[in-house]
Scaffold this motif. Structure first.
Motif, PDB file in Angstrom:
ATOM      1  N   ASN A 256       0.811  -1.225   0.000  1.00 19.39           N
ATOM      2  CA  ASN A 256       0.000   0.000   0.000  1.00 19.39           C
ATOM      3  C   ASN A 256       0.840   1.269   0.000  1.00 19.39           C
TER       4      ASN A 256
ATOM      5  N   TRP B  11     -11.889   7.044   0.866  1.00 17.79           N
ATOM      6  CA  TRP B  11     -11.544   7.020  -0.559  1.00 17.79           C
ATOM      7  C   TRP B  11     -12.660   6.445  -1.417  1.00 17.79           C
ATOM      8  N   TRP B  12     -13.463   5.570  -0.845  1.00 22.51           N
ATOM      9  CA  TRP B  12     -14.509   4.872  -1.574  1.00 22.51           C
ATOM     10  C   TRP B  12     -15.705   5.769  -1.900  1.00 22.51           C
TER      11      TRP B  12
ATOM     12  N   ILE C 123     -15.265   2.699  -9.889  1.00 22.31           N
ATOM     13  CA  ILE C 123     -14.688   1.359  -9.796  1.00 22.31           C
ATOM     14  C   ILE C 123     -14.861   0.639 -11.130  1.00 22.31           C
TER      15      ILE C 123
ATOM     16  N   ASP D 165     -10.737   4.934  -9.925  1.00 28.48           N
ATOM     17  CA  ASP D 165     -10.064   4.905  -8.627  1.00 28.48           C
ATOM     18  C   ASP D 165      -9.691   3.501  -8.181  1.00 28.48           C
ATOM     19  N   ALA D 166     -10.429   2.511  -8.643  1.00 26.56           N
ATOM     20  CA  ALA D 166     -10.239   1.156  -8.133  1.00 26.56           C
ATOM     21  C   ALA D 166     -10.667   0.138  -9.170  1.00 26.56           C
TER      22      ALA D 166
ATOM     23  N   TRP E 234     -12.429  -3.797  -9.313  1.00 28.66           N
ATOM     24  CA  TRP E 234     -13.079  -4.916  -8.642  1.00 28.66           C
ATOM     25  C   TRP E 234     -12.805  -6.133  -9.513  1.00 28.66           C
TER      26      TRP E 234
ATOM     27  N   HIS F 169      -1.317  -0.696  -7.217  1.00 27.02           N
ATOM     28  CA  HIS F 169      -1.011   0.403  -6.309  1.00 27.02           C
ATOM     29  C   HIS F 169       0.003   1.367  -6.916  1.00 27.02           C
TER      30      HIS F 169
ATOM     31  N   LEU G 287      -4.206   2.664  -8.226  1.00 25.09           N
ATOM     32  CA  LEU G 287      -5.492   1.981  -8.227  1.00 25.09           C
ATOM     33  C   LEU G 287      -5.673   1.155  -6.961  1.00 25.09           C
ATOM     34  N   LYS G 288      -6.811   1.282  -6.329  1.00 25.01           N
ATOM     35  CA  LYS G 288      -7.195   0.384  -5.252  1.00 25.01           C
ATOM     36  C   LYS G 288      -7.669  -0.940  -5.856  1.00 25.01           C
ATOM     37  N   VAL G 289      -7.639  -2.000  -5.045  1.00 24.74           N
ATOM     38  CA  VAL G 289      -8.076  -3.313  -5.506  1.00 24.74           C
ATOM     39  C   VAL G 289      -9.144  -3.858  -4.566  1.00 24.74           C
TER      40      VAL G 289
ATOM     41  N   ASP H 122      -7.624  -3.698  -0.867  1.00 28.00           N
ATOM     42  CA  ASP H 122      -8.167  -2.468  -0.297  1.00 28.00           C
ATOM     43  C   ASP H 122      -9.636  -2.601   0.079  1.00 28.00           C
TER      44      ASP H 122
END
Length: 548
Positions: A7, A16-17, A22, A57-58, A60, A100, A104-106, A206
């Motif tokens: 991280n 952040w969410w 996503i 941002d992320a 899925w 990361h 990007l968040k995961v 994340d």
């Protein structure tokens, strides 16, 4: 696992969410790195620069656990390992570090309402009625006439109960018979599932997309579901041809005990500043459950909303009603909006809309209060693929064909380049699902070269959302519609944005908002001072304006 902190590249913002965009990746169909015809984790890692370029941002990632693949990874046989089809745990570490590094968040798809019947837990549980895991799944005696314990139905068709000759009892399966439901009334089950969540959090994820989150707990008394009158049936979680939609599902899911487990999971995630989006499958009380499950700071962070995954293109009146219903039924809740995913027909085909409308709809999504979820390929304007019955893999589609053709049409491989037979997805001559010839005209490479392509519009819409805090996390107010035009305001601090959308292929004129406004989002079809009095809309046109 690498000693490098997975991280280290990301800021630690616990919220952040909220308002995040996503991008859903279906790993079997994203990118094949070893030429076996199936996408894998290293393939995803290799394509992350493209995903990051969208401005999301992320990501899925749908399930990649060890699995017999009866339901393509949603039937887990080992929660702490990667199926060899997708790679190894070391490959997952590479993916995490690469994501990361690209900012990007995961989020990983955590499937814990049920497991595969090949999972060692189930194998032990079915062996006898008195072994240490005998109560880890939902077992029940037959009625005196030998029929199932109650009238509960499976989403995949037929009874939700399967007879087991070893225990001489029925076990519950809300989905395939190979997916036995875990018993959340057993404390040891909850403890073990929390350990699994911690395993992946320690590995750097994340957060989680929680599959069928309201199915975790069942009614301990096993009471029958009452029938649902035909006029009240709302086929969201199952197709209309499935009698599952004929019941009012009061007892087989959405039980109050569920919230107690979610509090435990949230407490664990708070230690990691992780987030969860729950998939709530609920036809009659969806928004109420969304409110219950995401209210406050000790339940889910956000809920995957089904209201815009409907069969019919959402109208201005419909969206205004959904926004009003959320304000009334889930005032403290947080939705995560989507138009497409791996379980439904792609929305440009489902709604039968032109590309101009698809552009307007994504602009609309980026202006709605909540988070947003995009499904791989929708940024290319991909329609539903036509998969022949002989190529079908989805057991759901095989069960209800041809009235319901299943989910494979939304799961065909991603198309990267047009000059290869399989669109750059694989060099194998036999991809797990055939690449759609129609998709080959809409590849990433082709659209990157075309400034007018819908891919770039998606980038503009996402960038516009990120440029305005009011759109990410602000309040929504003044929700209304005039004919086919939807109107609302987004506000945060001193920033107030008027959002108007002509959701039709006809010209429209409506009342302009009062005050001084300047149109913004020129690349999205809106520019210049907002006129007083009347506001004129072109076909499928958004008008976005900042209050001066």
């Amino acid at each position: 696992m690498s000693d490098t902190n997975p991280n280290q590249y990301l800021t630690k913002d616990p919220d952040w969410w909220r308002g995040a965009v996503i991008y859903q990746i279906y790993p079997r169909s994203f990118q094949d790195s070893n030429d076996d015809g199936v996408g894998d984790l290293l393939g995803i890692a290799n394509r992350l620069p493209y995903v990051a370029s969208l401005g999301v941002d992320a990501v899925w990632i749908s399930p990649f656990f060890r699995s017999p693949m009866k339901d393509f990874g949603y039937d887990v046989s080992d929660y702490c390992d990667v199926d060899p089809m997708f790679g190894t745990l070391a490959d997952f570490d590479v993916l995490i570090q690469s994501a990361h590094a690209h900012g990007l968040k995961v989020l990983m798809d955590l499937v814990i309402s049920h497991s595969s019947t090949e999972h060692p837990w189930f194998v032990e549980s079915r062996a006898s009625r008195d072994n240490p895991k005998a109560n880890w799944y939902v077992w029940a005696d037959a009625k005196p006439d030998g029929t199932p314990p109650n009238n509960w139905l499976s989403i995949f068709g037929g009874s939700a109960w399967q007879w087991d000759a070893t225990r001489c009892q029925y076990y519950l399966h809300n989905f395939l018979t190979e997916q036995g439901d875990l018993n959340f009334h057993e404390p040891q089950v909850q403890e073990e599932l929390l350990k699994i969540a911690r395993f992946w959090l320690d590995r750097g994820v994340d957060g989680f997309r929680l599959d069928t989150v309201n199915f975790y707990t069942h009614d301990a008394q096993l009471r029958d579901n009452p029938p649902l009158p035909p006029e009240e049936r709302n086929p969201i979680t199952a197709p209309a041809v499935n009698p599952y939609t004929w019941q009012n599902h009061l007892y087989d899911k959405t039980q109050p005990e569920n919230l107690l487990f979610l509090k435990k999971l949230r407490s664990l995630m708070n230690d990691y500043q992780a987030a969860a989006v729950g998939e709530i499958g609920e036809d009659q009380r969806g928004l109420e459950v969304l409110g219950d499950y995401t209210r406050g700071s000790d339940h889910l962070h956000m809920s995957y909303a089904f209201e815009l995954l409907s069969d019919h293109a959402p109208t201005a009146a419909y969206i205004a009603k959904v926004m009003d219903d959320i304000a009334e039924k889930a005032p403290g809740g947080w939705a995560c909006w989507a138009f497409s995913n791996h379980d439904v027909v792609r929305h440009v085909s489902r709604w039968n809309i032109p590309e101009q409308a698809a552009r307007m709809y994504i602009t609309l999504m980026m202006c709605l209060r909540g988070s947003a979820c995009l499904y791989q390929g929708e940024e290319l304007g991909l329609p539903e693929a036509d998969v022949a019955f002989e190529d079908l893999q989805d057991p759901y589609g095989k069960r209800f064909w041809p009235a319901f053709k299943g989910r494979d049409g939304a799961r065909t491989p991603m198309v990267w380049e047009a000059d290869t037979h399989n669109g750059g997805f694989t060099t194998s001559s036999h991809p797990w699902l055939p690449v759609s010839p129609e998709h080959l005209r809409r590849t990433v490479a082709a659209q990157e070269k075309d400034p007018a392509a819908i891919l770039h519009h998606y980038r503009h819409a996402i960038s516009f959302r990120h440029a305005h805090a009011a759109l990410k996390t602000g309040d929504i107010s003044h929700v209304s519609h005039e004919g086919n035009v939807l109107k609302f305001h987004r506000c945060l601090g001193d920033e107030e944005i008027f959002c108007g959308f002509n959701i039709s292929d006809e010209l429209a004129t409506v009342e302009a908002p009062q005050g001084k406004w300047f149109q913004i989002g020129e690349e999205l079809g809106s520019a210049g001072p907002l006129p007083d009095g009347k506001l004129h809309f072109g076909r499928w046109q958004p008008v976005l304006a900042l209050k001066r």
